[in-house]
Design a protein around this motif. Structure first.
Motif, PDB file in Angstrom:
ATOM      1  N   HIS A 118       3.040 -36.214 -50.902  1.00 32.16           N
ATOM      2  CA  HIS A 118       2.178 -36.968 -51.185  1.00 32.16           C
ATOM      3  C   HIS A 118       2.193 -37.218 -52.869  1.00 32.16           C
ATOM      4  N   GLU A 169      -5.995 -45.757 -53.828  1.00 33.70           N
ATOM      5  CA  GLU A 169      -5.430 -44.573 -53.065  1.00 33.70           C
ATOM      6  C   GLU A 169      -5.238 -43.389 -54.048  1.00 33.70           C
ATOM      7  N   VAL A 170      -5.256 -43.239 -55.097  1.00 33.33           N
ATOM      8  CA  VAL A 170      -4.965 -42.184 -55.851  1.00 33.33           C
ATOM      9  C   VAL A 170      -6.150 -41.465 -56.055  1.00 33.33           C
ATOM     10  N   SER A 188      -1.899 -35.074 -59.107  1.00 28.97           N
ATOM     11  CA  SER A 188      -3.006 -35.969 -58.567  1.00 28.97           C
ATOM     12  C   SER A 188      -3.911 -36.272 -59.953  1.00 28.97           C
ATOM     13  N   ASP A 192      -9.748 -45.917 -49.542  1.00 25.26           N
ATOM     14  CA  ASP A 192      -8.273 -46.204 -49.449  1.00 25.26           C
ATOM     15  C   ASP A 192      -8.028 -47.120 -48.271  1.00 25.26           C
ATOM     16  N   TRP A 221       2.903 -41.065 -54.163  1.00 25.00           N
ATOM     17  CA  TRP A 221       1.945 -41.657 -55.251  1.00 25.00           C
ATOM     18  C   TRP A 221       2.554 -41.814 -56.588  1.00 25.00           C
ATOM     19  N   VAL A 237      -3.687 -49.172 -55.740  1.00 23.57           N
ATOM     20  CA  VAL A 237      -3.333 -47.792 -56.331  1.00 23.57           C
ATOM     21  C   VAL A 237      -4.228 -46.893 -56.911  1.00 23.57           C
TER      22      VAL A 237
END
Length: 389
Positions: free
Chosen positions: A249, A358-359, A327, A205, A253, A355
């Motif tokens: 979070h 990051e996820v 998530s 990330d 996201w 993305v």
């Protein structure tokens, strides 16, 4: 339109119009955007009246439900939460200090965070293998090895920490350490020569300034009045921060995955193969349809959990369920967006690949999926036993 929706609409317009153009700025590195870039974007947000929009002028917060609308809008760009000052770890640290710090500590440590002139770091996680049985606090904070020992009107802290987001460049630190009374929490000014950054890790990330550091704390002296709460309150205080932080979070996201879906949808409608647009091929169109389902289900889960938190309950169980469900759903969405876009999806030509990265990291921090499932399974067992009388 509710108060949260009105602020969210302004944040969305600001992020799309003013912040998205910064996504190709070379000052975004593998260890996050530079502080110069962050401050440049925050100046724009300040001028627009959108800096730290989840905290009201009187110091009170928007409700969690209102915050959900605002943070989803900020997440439409990976840079958006930084620009409007709602990014982790600062957002969670502001929430904790706003709820539990004394007026004096708020003025000294919270005010510069709310003003967007300082960044913070939360020092809890420790390296694996530093103690017996692989000890070092990770998903199990009871394994904490960092110590805090009284010395007159001070505490002396020693230990090692790892994956400390934003430690490099932070001005405010919240340090968890184990006193005789139990885990305790301390506020410190940064940088401090007693807190040494050994290295900044290379991770997948890249959205958080300062990256994630391995840190050694050696004979850090902290005045007793910089303890947050009382000795032994550390775990209780951590839950005040972590239960809402897991959810925020999810909010940020979710916004990022909405944007990734928009980009993949545009690509699938413009790109042709075998005589028709990609979207008209069921294999592609169905993936985008599944994205819509996952996005809506995630939105509903976030809003439900936010409403629970607004009742005054810590909502630890609910935030664990949201962390798992959202998530995992967002990972599916990001993966489908990459797949729909093929080679372009794994390139840096759009934010879709970021993305995705990051996820993937999000599925681990603030508690991996498996830890939350384990916690929920224990609740299932407790509830069953209670039902048996």
């Amino acid at each position: 339109m509710t108060r949260g929706q009105e602020i969210a609409a302004r944040v969305e317009a600001f992020v799309r119009e003013r912040i998205v153009p910064y996504e190709r700025d070379p000052r975004s590195t593998s260890h996050g955007p530079s502080d110069e870039l962050v401050q440049e974007m925050r100046a724009l947000a300040r001028d627009a009246g959108l800096l730290t929009p989840h905290i009201l002028p009187d110091g009170d917060h928007l409700t969690h439900r209102e915050t959900a609308d605002v943070l989803r809008a900020s997440g439409l760009s990976p840079l958006g939460p930084l620009a409007v000052n709602v990014m982790a770890p600062d957002e969670g640290n502001m929430y904790l200090l706003g709820k539990k710090a004394s007026p004096e500590l708020k003025e000294r440590f919270l005010k510069p965070l709310v003003d967007g002139t300082a960044r913070s770091a939360f020092f809890m996680t420790e390296p694996a293998g530093d103690g017996p049985n692989g000890g070092g606090a990770g998903s199990d904070p009871s394994m904490m090895l960092t110590t805090a020992v009284r010395d007159g009107n001070h505490w002396v802290i020693n230990g090692r920490k790892t994956f400390i987001t934003g430690a490099d460049g932070a001005k405010v630190g919240i340090v968890m350490a184990k006193a005789d009374e139990g885990a305790s929490m301390f506020l410190v000014d940064l940088p401090d020569p007693a807190i040494r950054i050994d290295r900044v890790l290379e991770t997948i990330d890249s959205s958080m300034p300062g990256g994630h550091s391995v840190v050694t704390i050696e004979n850090l002296r902290v005045p007793a009045d910089q303890m947050l709460g009382n000795p032994g309150d550390g775990f209780k205080l951590a839950q005040v921060r972590l239960a809402p932080a897991r959810l925020t979070h999810c909010m940020r996201w979710h916004g990022a995955c909405v944007r990734a879906h928009e980009i993949a949808t545009d690509y699938a409608n413009r790109r042709h193969a075998f005589g028709k647009p990609l979207v008209d091929h069921e294999g592609v169109g169905f993936m985008l349809a599944e994205n819509l389902i996952d996005l809506k289900q995630s939105e509903l889960m976030i809003d439900w959990c936010a409403s629970v938190l607004d009742t005054g309950d810590l909502g630890t169980v609910e935030s664990s369920m949201a962390k798992v469900a959202v998530s995992e759903a967002l990972m599916r969405i990001a993966d489908r967006c990459v797949q729909v876009m093929g080679g372009t999806g794994v390139s840096g030509d759009t934010i879709v690949e970021q993305v995705f990265r990051e996820v993937r990291a999000f599925r681990i921090y603030d508690g991996p999926t498996e830890v939350h499932k384990w916690s929920l399974a224990k609740k299932v067992k407790r509830d069953w036993k209670a039902a048996q009388g």
